[in-house]
Design a protein around this motif. Structure first.
Motif, PDB file in Angstrom:
ATOM      1  N   LEU A 107       0.829  -1.207   0.000  1.00 22.84           N
ATOM      2  CA  LEU A 107       0.000   0.000   0.000  1.00 22.84           C
ATOM      3  C   LEU A 107       0.861   1.253   0.000  1.00 22.84           C
ATOM      4  CD1 LEU A 107      -2.768   1.343   0.139  1.00 22.84           C
ATOM      5  CD2 LEU A 107      -2.659   1.168   2.636  1.00 22.84           C
ATOM      6  N   ALA A 108       1.912   1.264   0.827  1.00 17.27           N
ATOM      7  CA  ALA A 108       2.797   2.434   0.870  1.00 17.27           C
ATOM      8  C   ALA A 108       3.431   2.684  -0.489  1.00 17.27           C
ATOM      9  CB  ALA A 108       3.864   2.231   1.937  1.00 17.27           C
ATOM     10  N   ARG A 109       3.858   1.621  -1.139  1.00 17.50           N
ATOM     11  CA  ARG A 109       4.509   1.755  -2.442  1.00 17.50           C
ATOM     12  C   ARG A 109       3.531   2.278  -3.503  1.00 17.50           C
ATOM     13  NH1 ARG A 109       6.677  -2.758  -2.402  1.00 17.50           N
ATOM     14  NH2 ARG A 109       5.055  -3.999  -3.381  1.00 17.50           N
ATOM     15  N   GLN A 110       2.336   1.685  -3.547  1.00 14.21           N
ATOM     16  CA  GLN A 110       1.361   2.114  -4.547  1.00 14.21           C
ATOM     17  C   GLN A 110       0.825   3.509  -4.259  1.00 14.21           C
ATOM     18  OE1 GLN A 110       0.861   0.737  -7.273  1.00 14.21           O
ATOM     19  NE2 GLN A 110       1.638  -1.341  -7.016  1.00 14.21           N
ATOM     20  N   ALA A 111       0.674   3.865  -2.972  1.00 15.64           N
ATOM     21  CA  ALA A 111       0.182   5.202  -2.615  1.00 15.64           C
ATOM     22  C   ALA A 111       1.195   6.265  -3.026  1.00 15.64           C
ATOM     23  CB  ALA A 111      -0.097   5.271  -1.117  1.00 15.64           C
ATOM     24  N   ILE A 169     -10.721   7.342  -0.158  1.00 21.41           N
ATOM     25  CA  ILE A 169     -10.443   5.912   0.003  1.00 21.41           C
ATOM     26  C   ILE A 169      -8.971   5.691   0.321  1.00 21.41           C
ATOM     27  CG2 ILE A 169     -10.349   3.709  -1.239  1.00 21.41           C
ATOM     28  CD1 ILE A 169     -12.864   4.644  -2.772  1.00 21.41           C
ATOM     29  N   LEU A 170      -8.102   6.379  -0.419  1.00 22.32           N
ATOM     30  CA  LEU A 170      -6.668   6.198  -0.223  1.00 22.32           C
ATOM     31  C   LEU A 170      -6.235   6.646   1.165  1.00 22.32           C
ATOM     32  CD1 LEU A 170      -3.982   5.367  -1.469  1.00 22.32           C
ATOM     33  CD2 LEU A 170      -3.745   7.694  -2.371  1.00 22.32           C
ATOM     34  N   ARG A 171      -6.678   7.823   1.599  1.00 21.09           N
ATOM     35  CA  ARG A 171      -6.256   8.318   2.908  1.00 21.09           C
ATOM     36  C   ARG A 171      -6.799   7.457   4.043  1.00 21.09           C
ATOM     37  NH1 ARG A 171      -6.890  14.348   5.768  1.00 21.09           N
ATOM     38  NH2 ARG A 171      -4.901  14.170   6.895  1.00 21.09           N
ATOM     39  N   SER A 172      -8.035   6.996   3.912  1.00 21.01           N
ATOM     40  CA  SER A 172      -8.633   6.158   4.959  1.00 21.01           C
ATOM     41  C   SER A 172      -7.863   4.852   5.103  1.00 21.01           C
ATOM     42  CB  SER A 172     -10.102   5.880   4.628  1.00 21.01           C
ATOM     43  OG  SER A 172     -10.841   7.087   4.541  1.00 21.01           O
ATOM     44  N   ALA A 173      -7.461   4.253   3.983  1.00 17.69           N
ATOM     45  CA  ALA A 173      -6.707   3.004   4.036  1.00 17.69           C
ATOM     46  C   ALA A 173      -5.319   3.224   4.612  1.00 17.69           C
ATOM     47  CB  ALA A 173      -6.607   2.403   2.629  1.00 17.69           C
ATOM     48  N   VAL A 174      -4.668   4.302   4.221  1.00 20.83           N
ATOM     49  CA  VAL A 174      -3.333   4.617   4.728  1.00 20.83           C
ATOM     50  C   VAL A 174      -3.373   4.815   6.236  1.00 20.83           C
ATOM     51  CG1 VAL A 174      -1.621   6.481   4.778  1.00 20.83           C
ATOM     52  CG2 VAL A 174      -2.366   5.527   2.588  1.00 20.83           C
ATOM     53  N   ARG A 175      -4.363   5.548   6.719  1.00 18.71           N
ATOM     54  CA  ARG A 175      -4.477   5.784   8.171  1.00 18.71           C
ATOM     55  C   ARG A 175      -4.713   4.495   8.936  1.00 18.71           C
ATOM     56  NH1 ARG A 175      -7.166  11.215  10.376  1.00 18.71           N
ATOM     57  NH2 ARG A 175      -5.643  12.664   9.509  1.00 18.71           N
ATOM     58  N   LEU A 176      -5.606   3.666   8.416  1.00 20.48           N
ATOM     59  CA  LEU A 176      -5.900   2.405   9.098  1.00 20.48           C
ATOM     60  C   LEU A 176      -4.672   1.516   9.139  1.00 20.48           C
ATOM     61  CD1 LEU A 176      -7.883   0.295  10.310  1.00 20.48           C
ATOM     62  CD2 LEU A 176      -8.262  -0.477   7.963  1.00 20.48           C
ATOM     63  N   VAL A 187       7.850   1.586   7.100  1.00 22.39           N
ATOM     64  CA  VAL A 187       6.619   1.635   6.315  1.00 22.39           C
ATOM     65  C   VAL A 187       5.598   2.560   6.973  1.00 22.39           C
ATOM     66  CG1 VAL A 187       4.682   0.271   5.437  1.00 22.39           C
ATOM     67  CG2 VAL A 187       6.996  -0.658   5.356  1.00 22.39           C
ATOM     68  N   ARG A 188       5.547   2.520   8.314  1.00 24.47           N
ATOM     69  CA  ARG A 188       4.617   3.399   9.029  1.00 24.47           C
ATOM     70  C   ARG A 188       4.936   4.866   8.744  1.00 24.47           C
ATOM     71  NH1 ARG A 188       1.761   1.287  13.036  1.00 24.47           N
ATOM     72  NH2 ARG A 188       3.380  -0.274  13.464  1.00 24.47           N
ATOM     73  N   THR A 189       6.227   5.190   8.671  1.00 25.42           N
ATOM     74  CA  THR A 189       6.638   6.557   8.359  1.00 25.42           C
ATOM     75  C   THR A 189       6.220   6.946   6.939  1.00 25.42           C
ATOM     76  OG1 THR A 189       8.521   6.429   9.859  1.00 25.42           O
ATOM     77  CG2 THR A 189       8.612   8.117   8.151  1.00 25.42           C
ATOM     78  N   GLU A 190       6.401   6.018   5.992  1.00 27.93           N
ATOM     79  CA  GLU A 190       6.013   6.300   4.615  1.00 27.93           C
ATOM     80  C   GLU A 190       4.502   6.525   4.506  1.00 27.93           C
ATOM     81  OE1 GLU A 190       7.424   3.076   2.281  1.00 27.93           O
ATOM     82  OE2 GLU A 190       9.538   3.636   2.457  1.00 27.93           O
ATOM     83  N   LEU A 191       3.733   5.735   5.227  1.00 24.41           N
ATOM     84  CA  LEU A 191       2.279   5.912   5.222  1.00 24.41           C
ATOM     85  C   LEU A 191       1.895   7.261   5.828  1.00 24.41           C
ATOM     86  CD1 LEU A 191       1.210   2.309   6.328  1.00 24.41           C
ATOM     87  CD2 LEU A 191       0.928   3.307   4.057  1.00 24.41           C
ATOM     88  N   SER A 192       2.593   7.668   6.873  1.00 21.92           N
ATOM     89  CA  SER A 192       2.310   8.953   7.510  1.00 21.92           C
ATOM     90  C   SER A 192       2.613  10.123   6.566  1.00 21.92           C
ATOM     91  CB  SER A 192       3.125   9.097   8.795  1.00 21.92           C
ATOM     92  OG  SER A 192       2.780   8.091   9.728  1.00 21.92           O
ATOM     93  N   ILE A 193       3.651   9.983   5.762  1.00 21.53           N
ATOM     94  CA  ILE A 193       3.987  11.037   4.793  1.00 21.53           C
ATOM     95  C   ILE A 193       2.880  11.171   3.753  1.00 21.53           C
ATOM     96  CG2 ILE A 193       5.584  11.650   2.932  1.00 21.53           C
ATOM     97  CD1 ILE A 193       7.827  10.397   4.619  1.00 21.53           C
ATOM     98  N   VAL A 194       2.373  10.036   3.265  1.00 16.70           N
ATOM     99  CA  VAL A 194       1.255  10.065   2.312  1.00 16.70           C
ATOM    100  C   VAL A 194       0.032  10.702   2.952  1.00 16.70           C
ATOM    101  CG1 VAL A 194      -0.336   8.648   0.968  1.00 16.70           C
ATOM    102  CG2 VAL A 194       2.092   8.067   1.032  1.00 16.70           C
ATOM    103  N   ASP A 195      -0.228  10.347   4.205  1.00 11.18           N
ATOM    104  CA  ASP A 195      -1.363  10.913   4.931  1.00 11.18           C
ATOM    105  C   ASP A 195      -1.255  12.436   4.997  1.00 11.18           C
ATOM    106  OD1 ASP A 195      -3.685  11.016   6.520  1.00 11.18           O
ATOM    107  OD2 ASP A 195      -2.496  10.954   8.348  1.00 11.18           O
TER     108      ASP A 195
END
Length: 408
Positions: A107-111, A169-176, A187-195
């Motif tokens: 998810l992090a990579r695709q986001a 949809i993307l932000r909700s999935a990244v946060r979850l 990976v958690r850091t990468e997801l937080s950056i996308v958020d």
């Protein structure tokens, strides 16, 4: 310090833990595990037939798929059921043996790829109260809500905004995913950056239906990320609190995943034949009308030609017994389906087995029941090839009965 418990979905024994009743109730609400009281105190933790992970405070529980289903195959099954055009490449592939860490990294990579050239914007209709005229005035709302007042004005206008279904949809999935167990710090850091880059986009509340989005050329770079995000959001479990302790979970009912996949894949494979394939086809076992309540059944998969059933199948995510047999109850069920539909052959489709397809002829009847295993341990392309072979066998069998030919 985190206490981690790892179970296989077929485990019949588990570790003993000591938890409060509130914690036990919260964890059981996810339907991932159950807790059986022990005589000496505490609870034995056992899987409930689903796979996934849950975290409650410092306790982390993971239930992994049985050996026949790898993480990559599971992600493929989840994606294909929603979109028959889905391939494992859509999530970038994974070799990680942990479901959540593989899902999070994909998810992090695709986001990141989705928003690499900027966050997607589109025109959305906005209703608000404003002190100046923008767009058009909603006269009815103005009179109803503010009789006799000139300002603020109830207006509607189009705004070029990032707050669109794709980003929601993307932000909700990244946060979850950033909150779930088994997600590494990188990976958690990468997801937080996308958020953070999706600032201003609404997050979908748990339990709410996902907004609809339409694949277009304009949101093409989002497609893979959105398919994966929908997997995440559709399989999140209760995200609540036990007292003051937050809980997050991702739970996948494997029996449902397999049944849905088989239904979708067979419908796609049989689309080149005449007729139509239906799932959850309603039928009564007894003759109507009757003074007694009907014996109603919803059959997993039925292929019809000119409205007449010619193929009946049922998907079973079950393991063989130690003696190499599948449950007898499956045969009883299929016999009832064949009897009610007037068919001479029924198909029981299993999630793999150590032997190939087999046919049972039922005594005192002309009915045959085929047991057809699908090996889920192979790559997605090979899984679909097995379904194509099954569909071809079904079509040939229906034609050979002489009732109706469904081949084109």
């Amino acid at each position: 310090m985190t206490h981690s418990i790892v179970l296989d979905e077929l485990d019949s024994h588990g570790p003993v833990v000591h938890l409060s009743q509130d914690a036990v109730a919260s964890l059981e609400s996810t339907e991932l595990v159950e807790f059986r009281p022990r005589v000496g105190g505490g609870y034995e933790v056992l899987p409930r037939g689903n796979v996934g992970a849950v975290r409650l405070g410092d306790l982390q529980i993971e239930v992994r798929p049985k050996d026949k289903v790898g993480v990559a195959q599971l992600l493929f099954l989840l994606g294909y059921t929603r979109d028959p055009g889905f391939r494992l490449d859509d999530i970038g592939g994974t070799t990680d043996e942990h479901l959540l860490s593989a899902l999070a990294e994909s998810l992090a990579r695709q986001a990141r790829r989705a928003i690499a050239r900027g966050v997607h914007h589109a025109y959305v209709s906005v209703d608000e109260a404003a002190r100046t005229v923008r767009g058009r005035i909603r006269i009815g709302d103005q009179i109803t809500r503010r009789p006799g007042l000139l300002v603020p004005l109830e207006v509607t206008y189009d705004d070029y905004s990032p707050d669109v279904p794709e980003n929601q949809i993307l932000r909700s999935a990244v946060r979850l995913m950033a909150r779930l167990p088994q997600v590494g710090e990188r990976v958690r850091t990468e997801l937080s950056i996308v958020d953070a880059q999706l600032d201003g986009v609404r997050v979908i509340e748990h339990g709410r239906p996902l907004p609809q989005w339409v694949p277009t050329r304009l949101n093409l770079r989002y497609h893979n990320a959105l398919r994966l995000s929908e997997i995440v959001l559709r399989h999140q479990s209760a995200s609540t609190t036990a007292g003051d302790v937050e809980m997050a979970a991702f739970v996948v009912p494997m029996w449902k995943v397999f049944e849905d996949f088989v239904g979708t894949a067979l419908r796609t494979a049989l689309s080149s034949t005449r007729g139509e394939t239906r799932e959850q086809y309603p039928v009564n076992l007894d003759v109507r009308p009757s003074s007694l309540p009907a014996v109603h059944m919803d059959v997993d998969i039925v292929h019809l030609m000119r409205g007449v059933p010619v193929v009946v199948a049922d998907a079973k995510y079950k393991a063989e017994s130690a003696s190499g047999k599948y449950p007898n109850a499956d045969k009883y069920q299929m016999l009832a389906y064949c009897t009610a539909l007037g068919l001479e052959r029924g198909w029981l489709i299993y999630a793999r087995g150590d032997r190939g397809p087999g046919v049972r002829r039922i005594v005192n009847t002309g009915i045959e029941i085929v047991e057809w295993p699908i090996d889920l341990s192979v790559e997605p392309r090979a899984i679909l090839a097995q379904v194509d072979e099954l569909a071809s066998a079904m079509a040939g069998s229906a034609s050979s009965t002489g009732r109706v030919a469904i081949r084109t």
